[in-house]
Design a protein around this motif. Structure first.
Motif: not given
Lengths: 610, 85
Positions: A241, A243-247, A249
């Motif tokens: 998570p 590195f990959q929760l940008g979308p 947020v």
């Protein structure tokens, strides 16, 4: 069974322990699927972990001063890092931090930077030098560097005020967890919590606390990370998570714009009967509020400087075998802290999106209130007054500003909200207990050691033999713990103030006397006394002036009751420099002592047994 | 200047460099939070990323680097610890 001594076999021992703990979790999962009740699983988790800590505490018992105060100075770099991380991360960090980020957004995240950046100050300004000095406690450094019992006493005073502010909150947390999962009243939970804490520290002092803290770190980090990774993977947000929760947020920001962030008026909230301590989302998740730079930075400064002044953290670096390992150990501490701190914003993000995104099966915002009230976890948390629904506009649809919950719910309920098995909730309880116990142990030991070593042995009875000194240390440990538990059981913590106050007290009274003691030879005893006392007095006076519980006046430059250390530390610095320059330069012996502590090689400044 | 003084001078400059980097990641970055947030990193708004992970990771690297370099300085002037100390 094992070749070589305990220290050589540490990786093997803790490897076995970690494996054993994972087997235990799996066993609980099997019990759960075979129909054992949630309550029993929660109890087994707490009982099993606390008994292990108590066993470690008993195995580490000692009758040697060196082992009791500084774990024999043989704790390897990486293990000391783990112990420090457990010492550092309190019940509040574990249970409340993700909730704070959930409701407080960007400004609250100043705590993340503050509670990590402080370690740069610890590593570069203090830890290696205090290690070389060879002291047993933080006031021991102040007392020896500046010379004299009065300055030593002043340092003890700040230590006791800062640490005691902090410790009642920890005992309170152990009580809350024990009462919730063992099904006993809070007042009894507090005493059971205290008993568990003392079992870890009483027989073996610093040595026992060190080895239980390592065990507690392993439990708390497993308990924090498993739900974060599990939820992220379950909803397909990303394998890692972080590195990959940008979308997600970005999606939260989009939903915030769509729903609108409404701040309910205090009167409306009161009229709707919302229980105290509950909040609705009214702050943006990732946006930086306009004109908030100083608000953020001032909080970060207080937490960073406070970190570098808290005795229970500094004394962990007295336990390493060398100056070099004290320095490296700070880096490892921060690494282990980072594993949890960098996960807290991710947990807050996962928790928030799973509640507010109507496209997710777990989403509740925008659904009909009668449906939401029938969801099992919602019913459970509303029943214990940890969540609440107020239909302000009477349309029967749940709006963002109509859902209230307590911040702690983010950590405690998210596994349940996301539909994870109960065994995870039991694990989280064990993690919270480990976090609160490890910090409480470090704090109580710091206070008791300062009183027994600096007040009793150095000031009252310098001729006391080893047996008497250790007896005094243990009696004080029990007395301090009991006092903390008694205050916690009166539920005064709301009045005693935030954990942040401990940082402000410590930075007001100790930061400059410690740092200048190492870095400025000209600093004198009178200067240090002025620095400690005026810093503490001005900080406290300012706190009384602005704190809502006291005079509640308008803060200067937005320096409110969470940030009063800025006033205290500034006064402390000025007082210390001015008074030092007005008084006679320290004698040659003191100057040599400072010179000696600045180089790693050679004998410690204070003799090994003192 | 004695060996000890030279060692301390170098230690002091190293400390100042370390604190300058620390100051950048803990304070300077967040002075510009609002404008940084319009940029993005790994899909996160930049200021949000820095306060959630970026600065924290920078501190860890900084302390490891600082310790390694300080050990070199100590060795250079002959003040390193012997293993049997």
């Amino acid at each position: 069974m094992l070749k070589g001594g305990f220290i050589q076999n540490l990786p093997k021992i803790y490897g076995l322990y970690t494996g054993g703990f994972i087997v235990f979790i799996l066993l609980m999962a099997i019990l759960e699927s075979s129909g054992v009740s949630a309550k029993t699983i929660g109890q087994l988790f707490l009982a099993f972990t606390v008994l292990i800590y108590a066993l470690i505490g008993w195995l580490s018992r000692t009758v040697q001063v060196d082992a009791y105060y500084v774990a024999g100075r043989e704790v390897p770099t990486v293990f000391n890092g783990m112990a420090t991380a457990a010492d550092w991360m309190s019940g509040a960090s574990f249970v409340a931090m993700a909730g704070g980020i959930y409701f407080g957004g960007y400004i609250y995240m100043a705590f993340l930077v503050g509670w990590t950046g402080g370690y740069v100050l610890v590593a570069s300004l203090l830890a290696p030098y205090l290690r070389k000095f060879g002291c047993y406690t933080v006031p021991d450094f102040i007392g020896t560097r500046y010379g004299g019992n009065f300055v030593r006493f002043c340092a003890v005073l700040v230590l006791v005020i800062a640490s005691f502010t902090y410790v009642t909150a920890q005992i309170n947390a152990t009580g809350t967890i024990a009462s919730r999962f063992l099904g006993i009243p809070f007042e009894q939970g507090v005493w059971i919590g205290l008993l568990s804490i003392l079992m870890c520290s009483m027989l073996g002092g610093m040595r026992a606390v060190t080895w239980t803290q390592v065990a507690q770190y392993i439990v708390l980090i497993i308990a924090y990370l498993i739900p974060v990774f599990w939820i992220s993977n379950k909803f397909g947000f990303g394998i890692i998570p972080h590195f990959q929760l940008g979308p997600e947020v970005a999606r939260i920001a989009e939903l915030e714009a769509q729903y609108g962030l409404v701040k309910n008026s205090a009167d409306a909230v009161k009229a709707a009967g919302v229980p105290g301590g509950l909040a609705s989302i009214s702050t943006a998740h990732s946006a930086v509020p306009a004109g908030s730079a100083w608000k953020y930075i001032s909080l970060a400064i207080c937490m960073m400087v406070g970190t570098a002044s808290l005795p229970h953290i500094l004394m962990r670096y007295f336990t390493t075998p060398s100056v070099k390992s004290a320095r490296k150990s700070v880096a490892w501490s921060l690494f282990f802290i980072f594993l949890l701190y960098s996960s807290a914003p991710m947990l807050a993000t996962l928790s928030k999106i799973s509640l507010i995104d109507p496209n997710l099966p777990t989403g509740i915002i925008g659904k009909s209130i009668s449906d939401v009230q029938n969801i099992e976890w919602v019913r459970n948390w509303i029943a214990v007054k940890q969540a609440y629904i107020a239909d302000f506009n009477n349309d029967g649809i749940l709006q963002l500003n109509e859902w209230f919950m307590r911040g702690d719910v983010v950590v405690l309920a998210t596994p349940e909200v996301a539909g994870l098995p109960y065994v995870i909730s039991g694990l989280v309880a064990a993690g919270g207990m480990a976090a609160a116990m490890s910090t409480a142990d470090g704090l109580i030991l710091a206070i008791a050691n300062a009183l027994s070593h600096d007040i009793y042995y150095k000031i009252i009875d310098p001729k006391a033999d080893v047996r008497k000194r250790l007896l005094a240390a243990r009696v004080l440990l029990v007395v301090i713990g009991a006092l903390g538990a008694y205050i916690a059981s009166m539920r005064l913590t709301g009045i005693l103030g935030a954990v942040a106050w401990a940082f402000d007290f410590a930075m007001s009274g100790l930061f400059f006397p410690l740092v200048l003691g190492v870095w400025w030879k000209r600093a004198t005893r009178e200067g240090a006394i002025a620095g400690i006392l005026l810093g503490l007095a001005s900080g406290t006076a300012y706190l009384v002036y602005v704190a809502p519980a006291f005079m509640n006046r308008t803060p200067w430059l937005q320096i409110d009751n969470l940030r009063f250390g800025i006033i205290g530390a500034t006064v402390s610095l000025v007082a210390m420099v001015v008074v030092s320059l007005m008084t006679k330069e320290p004698d040659a012996a003191t100057q040599k002592m400072v010179d000696d502590c600045r180089v790693p090689s050679g004998k410690p400044v204070i003799s090994r047994q003192h | 200047m004695s060996n000890k003084d030279a060692h301390f001078e170098k230690t002091k400059s190293h400390m100042i460099v370390t604190l300058a980097i620390w100051f950048f990641f803990s304070i300077v970055v967040f002075m510009f939070g609002e404008s940084l947030n319009s940029a993005s990193f790994l899909g996160y708004p930049l200021a949000y990323y820095m306060t959630a992970q970026g600065s924290l990771a920078a501190f860890i690297i900084l302390i490891f680097w600082m310790s390694g370099k300080q050990e070199d300085i100590d060795e250079e002037f002959g003040f390193g610890e012997r293993e049997d100390d």
